[in-house]
Design a protein around this motif. Structure first.
Motif, PDB file in Angstrom:
ATOM      1  N   PRO A   1       0.675  -1.255   0.033  1.00 44.18           N
ATOM      2  CA  PRO A   1       0.010  -0.010  -0.008  1.00 44.18           C
ATOM      3  C   PRO A   1       0.645   1.216   0.029  1.00 44.18           C
ATOM      4  N   VAL A   2       1.752   1.429   1.009  1.00 43.72           N
ATOM      5  CA  VAL A   2       2.602   2.888   0.911  1.00 43.72           C
ATOM      6  C   VAL A   2       3.270   2.784  -0.447  1.00 43.72           C
ATOM      7  N   CYS A   3       3.737   1.821  -0.853  1.00 42.68           N
ATOM      8  CA  CYS A   3       4.781   1.922  -2.081  1.00 42.68           C
ATOM      9  C   CYS A   3       3.817   2.440  -3.297  1.00 42.68           C
ATOM     10  N   THR A   4       2.549   1.839  -3.301  1.00 40.73           N
ATOM     11  CA  THR A   4       1.627   2.289  -4.378  1.00 40.73           C
ATOM     12  C   THR A   4       1.463   3.872  -4.188  1.00 40.73           C
ATOM     13  N   THR A   5       1.183   4.330  -2.949  1.00 42.24           N
ATOM     14  CA  THR A   5       1.131   5.818  -2.934  1.00 42.24           C
ATOM     15  C   THR A   5       2.234   6.595  -3.419  1.00 42.24           C
ATOM     16  N   GLU A   6       3.396   6.266  -3.138  1.00 38.84           N
ATOM     17  CA  GLU A   6       4.529   6.823  -3.345  1.00 38.84           C
ATOM     18  C   GLU A   6       4.807   7.020  -4.816  1.00 38.84           C
ATOM     19  N   LEU A   7       4.518   5.614  -5.582  1.00 35.28           N
ATOM     20  CA  LEU A   7       4.923   5.475  -6.974  1.00 35.28           C
ATOM     21  C   LEU A   7       3.857   6.573  -7.919  1.00 35.28           C
TER      22      LEU A   7
ATOM     23  N   LEU B   1       4.409  14.145  -9.996  1.00 39.64           N
ATOM     24  CA  LEU B   1       5.448  15.121  -9.730  1.00 39.64           C
ATOM     25  C   LEU B   1       6.263  15.432 -11.006  1.00 39.64           C
ATOM     26  N   LYS B   2       6.305  14.508 -12.036  1.00 39.73           N
ATOM     27  CA  LYS B   2       7.130  14.458 -13.082  1.00 39.73           C
ATOM     28  C   LYS B   2       7.255  15.696 -13.779  1.00 39.73           C
ATOM     29  N   PRO B   3       6.181  16.581 -14.035  1.00 35.23           N
ATOM     30  CA  PRO B   3       6.580  17.838 -14.674  1.00 35.23           C
ATOM     31  C   PRO B   3       7.348  18.680 -13.603  1.00 35.23           C
ATOM     32  N   GLU B   4       7.360  18.461 -12.155  1.00 32.45           N
ATOM     33  CA  GLU B   4       8.343  19.423 -11.296  1.00 32.45           C
ATOM     34  C   GLU B   4       9.641  18.934 -11.522  1.00 32.45           C
ATOM     35  N   PHE B   5       9.865  17.751 -11.585  1.00 33.80           N
ATOM     36  CA  PHE B   5      11.023  17.095 -11.871  1.00 33.80           C
ATOM     37  C   PHE B   5      11.817  17.645 -13.211  1.00 33.80           C
ATOM     38  N   GLU B   6      11.007  17.658 -14.330  1.00 33.74           N
ATOM     39  CA  GLU B   6      11.295  18.188 -15.682  1.00 33.74           C
ATOM     40  C   GLU B   6      11.917  19.623 -15.282  1.00 33.74           C
ATOM     41  N   LYS B   7      10.978  20.351 -14.740  1.00 29.24           N
ATOM     42  CA  LYS B   7      11.363  21.968 -14.432  1.00 29.24           C
ATOM     43  C   LYS B   7      12.711  22.075 -13.905  1.00 29.24           C
ATOM     44  N   ARG B   8      13.121  21.061 -13.361  1.00 27.25           N
ATOM     45  CA  ARG B   8      14.517  21.266 -12.524  1.00 27.25           C
ATOM     46  C   ARG B   8      15.515  20.428 -13.280  1.00 27.25           C
ATOM     47  N   ASN B   9      15.350  19.875 -14.563  1.00 21.62           N
ATOM     48  CA  ASN B   9      16.173  19.173 -15.462  1.00 21.62           C
ATOM     49  C   ASN B   9      16.734  17.873 -14.344  1.00 21.62           C
ATOM     50  N   ALA B  10      15.406  17.341 -13.822  1.00 23.52           N
ATOM     51  CA  ALA B  10      15.616  16.105 -12.822  1.00 23.52           C
ATOM     52  C   ALA B  10      14.724  14.954 -13.550  1.00 23.52           C
ATOM     53  N   LYS B  11      15.341  13.905 -13.462  1.00 20.19           N
ATOM     54  CA  LYS B  11      14.371  12.605 -13.715  1.00 20.19           C
ATOM     55  C   LYS B  11      14.455  11.482 -12.236  1.00 20.19           C
TER      56      LYS B  11
ATOM     57  N   ASN C   1       8.102  12.022   1.845  1.00 21.47           N
ATOM     58  CA  ASN C   1       7.625  13.306   1.446  1.00 21.47           C
ATOM     59  C   ASN C   1       8.317  13.758   0.155  1.00 21.47           C
ATOM     60  N   PHE C   2       7.862  13.583  -1.044  1.00 26.51           N
ATOM     61  CA  PHE C   2       8.664  13.804  -2.212  1.00 26.51           C
ATOM     62  C   PHE C   2       8.741  15.454  -2.373  1.00 26.51           C
ATOM     63  N   PRO C   3       7.801  16.381  -2.064  1.00 27.06           N
ATOM     64  CA  PRO C   3       8.051  17.692  -2.248  1.00 27.06           C
ATOM     65  C   PRO C   3       9.332  18.102  -1.577  1.00 27.06           C
ATOM     66  N   GLU C   4       9.597  17.097  -0.413  1.00 26.35           N
ATOM     67  CA  GLU C   4      10.803  17.760   0.206  1.00 26.35           C
ATOM     68  C   GLU C   4      12.141  17.221  -0.602  1.00 26.35           C
ATOM     69  N   ILE C   5      11.888  16.280  -1.337  1.00 21.05           N
ATOM     70  CA  ILE C   5      13.119  16.072  -2.247  1.00 21.05           C
ATOM     71  C   ILE C   5      13.161  17.101  -3.236  1.00 21.05           C
ATOM     72  N   LEU C   6      11.977  17.462  -3.629  1.00 25.46           N
ATOM     73  CA  LEU C   6      11.946  18.777  -4.645  1.00 25.46           C
ATOM     74  C   LEU C   6      12.718  19.977  -4.205  1.00 25.46           C
ATOM     75  N   ARG C   7      12.543  20.271  -2.943  1.00 25.41           N
ATOM     76  CA  ARG C   7      12.957  21.457  -1.983  1.00 25.41           C
ATOM     77  C   ARG C   7      14.431  21.103  -2.004  1.00 25.41           C
ATOM     78  N   VAL C   8      14.786  19.944  -1.736  1.00 26.93           N
ATOM     79  CA  VAL C   8      16.390  19.745  -1.716  1.00 26.93           C
ATOM     80  C   VAL C   8      16.948  20.112  -3.016  1.00 26.93           C
ATOM     81  N   ILE C   9      16.561  19.588  -4.143  1.00 30.36           N
ATOM     82  CA  ILE C   9      17.079  19.953  -5.281  1.00 30.36           C
ATOM     83  C   ILE C   9      17.130  21.344  -5.679  1.00 30.36           C
ATOM     84  N   ASP C  10      16.043  21.928  -5.281  1.00 34.63           N
ATOM     85  CA  ASP C  10      16.117  23.447  -5.342  1.00 34.63           C
ATOM     86  C   ASP C  10      17.081  24.264  -4.791  1.00 34.63           C
ATOM     87  N   SER C  11      17.410  23.709  -3.543  1.00 33.20           N
ATOM     88  CA  SER C  11      18.481  24.297  -2.771  1.00 33.20           C
ATOM     89  C   SER C  11      19.827  24.197  -3.174  1.00 33.20           C
ATOM     90  N   LEU C  12      20.099  22.677  -3.573  1.00 32.82           N
ATOM     91  CA  LEU C  12      21.297  22.394  -4.229  1.00 32.82           C
ATOM     92  C   LEU C  12      21.494  23.264  -5.552  1.00 32.82           C
TER      93      LEU C  12
END
Ligand code: BEZ
Length: 212
Positions: A43-49, A55-65, A146-157
């Motif tokens: 169940p948890v994995c299903t929600t994460e994926l 969030l794919k468009p958000e990754f793309e904005k940051r040149n991330a995959k 919390n994948f928005p946290e991962i985006l936040r770290v990419i922005d910071s880096l």
């Protein structure tokens, strides 16, 4: 020995839902989020994926995959993708590695035997375009990330790389940043013509440089 920040992310070739992937070649000059999940059809994995797909468009904005991994076979990954679409409203839109032989899990130390001796934990690696590991986090199986946290770290880096600023506690996009200590006041005058707020000589707050 486990991987550390600043290490080069080990290369590998492994099967995936998109066919065999050579990691460094696939990564190209993108930022990469490599993450493992314990098991398909859970169940948890299903929600994460579903969330990573959303969030794919958000990754793309940051040149991330993003690229996921578990020890389950490709056929299971593909069958599970239907459930992810059905229950999360977002179909799998990034590759999932099928690491049945644990090649990648062992390279990246994603199996923690005292937690579970056969399933991967929830590891996250952020890898920069030079293939350097810039973040590692490990979560237990029972806690969805919390994948928005991962985006936040990419922005910071990316701010640090591009503008020589660090980000303070609980920073979010648009918040004030910190001029890194390695930048002298002389250099800072050139780099931040709008000035800064010097709370201490080592604590110089500045508006986020890439915002109007
Ligand atoms: C889950 O994704 O729900 C899960 C997977 C393995 C252990 C516990 C929870």
């Amino acid at each position: 020995m486990s991987l550390r920040l600043g290490d080069i992310a080990p290369d590998f070739t492994q099967d995936s839902t998109d066919g065999p992937i050579n990691f460094h070649e696939w990564a190209g000059d993108n930022w990469i989020i490599l993450f493992s999940h314990p098991k398909d059809f859970t169940p948890v994995c299903t929600t994460e994926l579903g969330e990573v797909s959303r969030l794919k468009p958000e990754f793309e904005k940051r040149n991330a995959k993003a690229i996921g991994l578990s020890v389950d076979p490709v056929d299971d990954h593909r069958a599970w993708a239907g459930d992810i679409q059905e229950t999360q409203g977002h179909g799998l839109n990034f590759p999932l590695l099928a690491d049945g032989d644990r090649k990648v899990s062992d390279l990246y130390d994603m199996i923690h035997p005292n937690a579970n001796d056969s399933l991967t934990v929830r590891s996250v690696f952020i890898i920069d375009p030079n293939k350097k590991i810039r973040l590692t986090i490990t979560y237990p199986a029972s806690t969805g990330r919390n994948f928005p946290e991962i985006l936040r770290v990419i922005d910071s880096l990316q701010l640090t790389d591009d503008y020589k600023v660090a980000t303070p506690v609980n920073w979010t996009d648009g918040g004030d940043c910190i001029i890194v200590p390695a930048v002298t006041n002389e250099q800072a005058k050139e780099m931040f013509p709008g000035g800064w707020d010097e709370k201490k000589p080592y604590l110089r707050m500045v508006k986020q440089p890439n915002k109007p």
